[in-house]
Design a protein around this motif. Structure first.
Motif, PDB file in Angstrom:
ATOM      1  N   ILE A 260       0.832  -1.207   0.000  1.00  0.00           N
ATOM      2  CA  ILE A 260       0.000   0.000   0.000  1.00  0.00           C
ATOM      3  C   ILE A 260       0.870   1.262   0.000  1.00  0.00           C
ATOM      4  O   ILE A 260       0.619   2.204  -0.761  1.00  0.00           O
ATOM      5  CB  ILE A 260      -0.969  -0.007   1.196  1.00  0.00           C
ATOM      6  N   ALA A 261       1.904   1.278   0.833  1.00  0.00           N
ATOM      7  CA  ALA A 261       2.780   2.448   0.896  1.00  0.00           C
ATOM      8  C   ALA A 261       3.525   2.652  -0.421  1.00  0.00           C
ATOM      9  O   ALA A 261       3.656   3.789  -0.900  1.00  0.00           O
ATOM     10  CB  ALA A 261       3.767   2.298   2.052  1.00  0.00           C
ATOM     11  N   SER A 262       3.990   1.572  -1.024  1.00  0.00           N
ATOM     12  CA  SER A 262       4.720   1.712  -2.278  1.00  0.00           C
ATOM     13  C   SER A 262       3.792   2.142  -3.408  1.00  0.00           C
ATOM     14  O   SER A 262       4.185   2.931  -4.271  1.00  0.00           O
ATOM     15  CB  SER A 262       5.443   0.415  -2.626  1.00  0.00           C
ATOM     16  N   ALA A 263       2.560   1.646  -3.421  1.00  0.00           N
ATOM     17  CA  ALA A 263       1.606   2.073  -4.452  1.00  0.00           C
ATOM     18  C   ALA A 263       1.269   3.556  -4.292  1.00  0.00           C
ATOM     19  O   ALA A 263       1.176   4.289  -5.282  1.00  0.00           O
ATOM     20  CB  ALA A 263       0.348   1.232  -4.390  1.00  0.00           C
ATOM     21  N   ALA A 264       1.092   4.001  -3.049  1.00  0.00           N
ATOM     22  CA  ALA A 264       0.797   5.415  -2.813  1.00  0.00           C
ATOM     23  C   ALA A 264       1.983   6.291  -3.212  1.00  0.00           C
ATOM     24  O   ALA A 264       1.807   7.351  -3.825  1.00  0.00           O
ATOM     25  CB  ALA A 264       0.447   5.633  -1.341  1.00  0.00           C
ATOM     26  N   LEU A 265       3.189   5.832  -2.900  1.00  0.00           N
ATOM     27  CA  LEU A 265       4.393   6.578  -3.267  1.00  0.00           C
ATOM     28  C   LEU A 265       4.537   6.638  -4.787  1.00  0.00           C
ATOM     29  O   LEU A 265       4.849   7.692  -5.351  1.00  0.00           O
ATOM     30  CB  LEU A 265       5.626   5.931  -2.636  1.00  0.00           C
ATOM     31  N   GLU A 266       4.300   5.526  -5.443  1.00  0.00           N
ATOM     32  CA  GLU A 266       4.381   5.500  -6.902  1.00  0.00           C
ATOM     33  C   GLU A 266       3.365   6.452  -7.519  1.00  0.00           C
ATOM     34  O   GLU A 266       3.690   7.222  -8.428  1.00  0.00           O
ATOM     35  CB  GLU A 266       4.128   4.089  -7.409  1.00  0.00           C
ATOM     36  N   TYR A 267       2.143   6.422  -7.029  1.00  0.00           N
ATOM     37  CA  TYR A 267       1.102   7.304  -7.547  1.00  0.00           C
ATOM     38  C   TYR A 267       1.489   8.771  -7.353  1.00  0.00           C
ATOM     39  O   TYR A 267       1.345   9.583  -8.267  1.00  0.00           O
ATOM     40  CB  TYR A 267      -0.226   7.004  -6.861  1.00  0.00           C
ATOM     41  N   ALA A 268       1.999   9.085  -6.177  1.00  0.00           N
ATOM     42  CA  ALA A 268       2.389  10.478  -5.898  1.00  0.00           C
ATOM     43  C   ALA A 268       3.524  10.917  -6.806  1.00  0.00           C
ATOM     44  O   ALA A 268       3.512  12.042  -7.328  1.00  0.00           O
ATOM     45  CB  ALA A 268       2.798  10.610  -4.436  1.00  0.00           C
TER      46      ALA A 268
ATOM     47  N   SER B  82       7.956   5.488 -15.273  1.00  0.00           N
ATOM     48  CA  SER B  82       6.975   5.003 -14.304  1.00  0.00           C
ATOM     49  C   SER B  82       6.937   3.475 -14.288  1.00  0.00           C
ATOM     50  O   SER B  82       6.734   2.867 -13.236  1.00  0.00           O
ATOM     51  CB  SER B  82       5.589   5.573 -14.599  1.00  0.00           C
ATOM     52  N   VAL B  83       7.170   2.836 -15.441  1.00  0.00           N
ATOM     53  CA  VAL B  83       7.238   1.371 -15.486  1.00  0.00           C
ATOM     54  C   VAL B  83       8.459   0.884 -14.712  1.00  0.00           C
ATOM     55  O   VAL B  83       8.404  -0.122 -14.011  1.00  0.00           O
ATOM     56  CB  VAL B  83       7.265   0.877 -16.951  1.00  0.00           C
ATOM     57  N   LYS B  84       9.554   1.609 -14.805  1.00  0.00           N
ATOM     58  CA  LYS B  84      10.756   1.233 -14.049  1.00  0.00           C
ATOM     59  C   LYS B  84      10.510   1.357 -12.547  1.00  0.00           C
ATOM     60  O   LYS B  84      10.974   0.533 -11.767  1.00  0.00           O
ATOM     61  CB  LYS B  84      11.948   2.079 -14.478  1.00  0.00           C
ATOM     62  N   ILE B  85       9.759   2.363 -12.131  1.00  0.00           N
ATOM     63  CA  ILE B  85       9.414   2.516 -10.717  1.00  0.00           C
ATOM     64  C   ILE B  85       8.541   1.342 -10.271  1.00  0.00           C
ATOM     65  O   ILE B  85       8.736   0.780  -9.188  1.00  0.00           O
ATOM     66  CB  ILE B  85       8.704   3.865 -10.474  1.00  0.00           C
ATOM     67  N   GLN B  86       7.602   0.944 -11.115  1.00  0.00           N
ATOM     68  CA  GLN B  86       6.755  -0.200 -10.779  1.00  0.00           C
ATOM     69  C   GLN B  86       7.585  -1.477 -10.648  1.00  0.00           C
ATOM     70  O   GLN B  86       7.347  -2.298  -9.765  1.00  0.00           O
ATOM     71  CB  GLN B  86       5.676  -0.394 -11.852  1.00  0.00           C
ATOM     72  N   GLY B  87       8.558  -1.649 -11.530  1.00  0.00           N
ATOM     73  CA  GLY B  87       9.440  -2.812 -11.459  1.00  0.00           C
ATOM     74  C   GLY B  87      10.259  -2.821 -10.183  1.00  0.00           C
ATOM     75  O   GLY B  87      10.427  -3.866  -9.541  1.00  0.00           O
ATOM     76  N   PHE B  88      10.757  -1.665  -9.791  1.00  0.00           N
ATOM     77  CA  PHE B  88      11.529  -1.574  -8.551  1.00  0.00           C
ATOM     78  C   PHE B  88      10.665  -1.911  -7.345  1.00  0.00           C
ATOM     79  O   PHE B  88      11.083  -2.643  -6.444  1.00  0.00           O
ATOM     80  CB  PHE B  88      12.119  -0.162  -8.404  1.00  0.00           C
ATOM     81  N   ILE B  89       9.447  -1.412  -7.331  1.00  0.00           N
ATOM     82  CA  ILE B  89       8.534  -1.707  -6.230  1.00  0.00           C
ATOM     83  C   ILE B  89       8.227  -3.203  -6.196  1.00  0.00           C
ATOM     84  O   ILE B  89       8.178  -3.820  -5.126  1.00  0.00           O
ATOM     85  CB  ILE B  89       7.260  -0.858  -6.344  1.00  0.00           C
ATOM     86  N   GLY B  90       8.050  -3.809  -7.355  1.00  0.00           N
ATOM     87  CA  GLY B  90       7.826  -5.248  -7.421  1.00  0.00           C
ATOM     88  C   GLY B  90       9.002  -6.031  -6.869  1.00  0.00           C
ATOM     89  O   GLY B  90       8.828  -7.023  -6.154  1.00  0.00           O
ATOM     90  N   LEU B  91      10.213  -5.594  -7.176  1.00  0.00           N
ATOM     91  CA  LEU B  91      11.402  -6.264  -6.638  1.00  0.00           C
ATOM     92  C   LEU B  91      11.493  -6.134  -5.127  1.00  0.00           C
ATOM     93  O   LEU B  91      11.907  -7.070  -4.434  1.00  0.00           O
ATOM     94  CB  LEU B  91      12.668  -5.697  -7.292  1.00  0.00           C
ATOM     95  N   VAL B  92      11.097  -4.979  -4.589  1.00  0.00           N
ATOM     96  CA  VAL B  92      11.096  -4.797  -3.140  1.00  0.00           C
ATOM     97  C   VAL B  92      10.113  -5.763  -2.484  1.00  0.00           C
ATOM     98  O   VAL B  92      10.417  -6.383  -1.461  1.00  0.00           O
ATOM     99  CB  VAL B  92      10.758  -3.325  -2.769  1.00  0.00           C
TER     100      VAL B  92
END
Length: 83
Positions: free
Chosen positions: A21-29, A41-51
């Motif tokens: 939830i925190a990573s999705a909110a951070l990505e959206y912001a 933005s796709v690279k940010i999503q990939g990084f969040i997925g790796l985390v």
């Protein structure tokens, strides 16, 4: 023992849900406020997925180390069986 496993799983999955939830909110912001290029933005999503994947691996390893879950290799070492 069963309640220990249940409590540990609830705690670990609540942490995982919080991270997602925190990573999705951070990505959206980041995407909304900084108006990033779609590829970035796709690279940010990939990084969040790796985390998230890294946290799941860490969660399983920590639960095995604490004895909450048992791995097959651990059981073989305790019984003294080697193949």
């Amino acid at each position: 023992m069963d309640s220990q496993i249940k409590n540990k799983l609830i705690i670990e999955f609540s942490w995982l849900l919080g991270i997602i939830i925190a990573s999705a909110a951070l990505e959206y912001a980041i995407i909304v406020f900084f108006d990033l290029h779609p590829i970035l933005s796709v690279k940010i999503q990939g990084f969040i997925g790796l985390v998230v994947v890294a946290y799941i691996i860490r969660m399983i390893a920590r639960m095995g180390k604490q004895g909450v879950i048992a791995f097959e290799d651990d059981e073989q070492e305790k019984s003294g069986e080697r193949e």
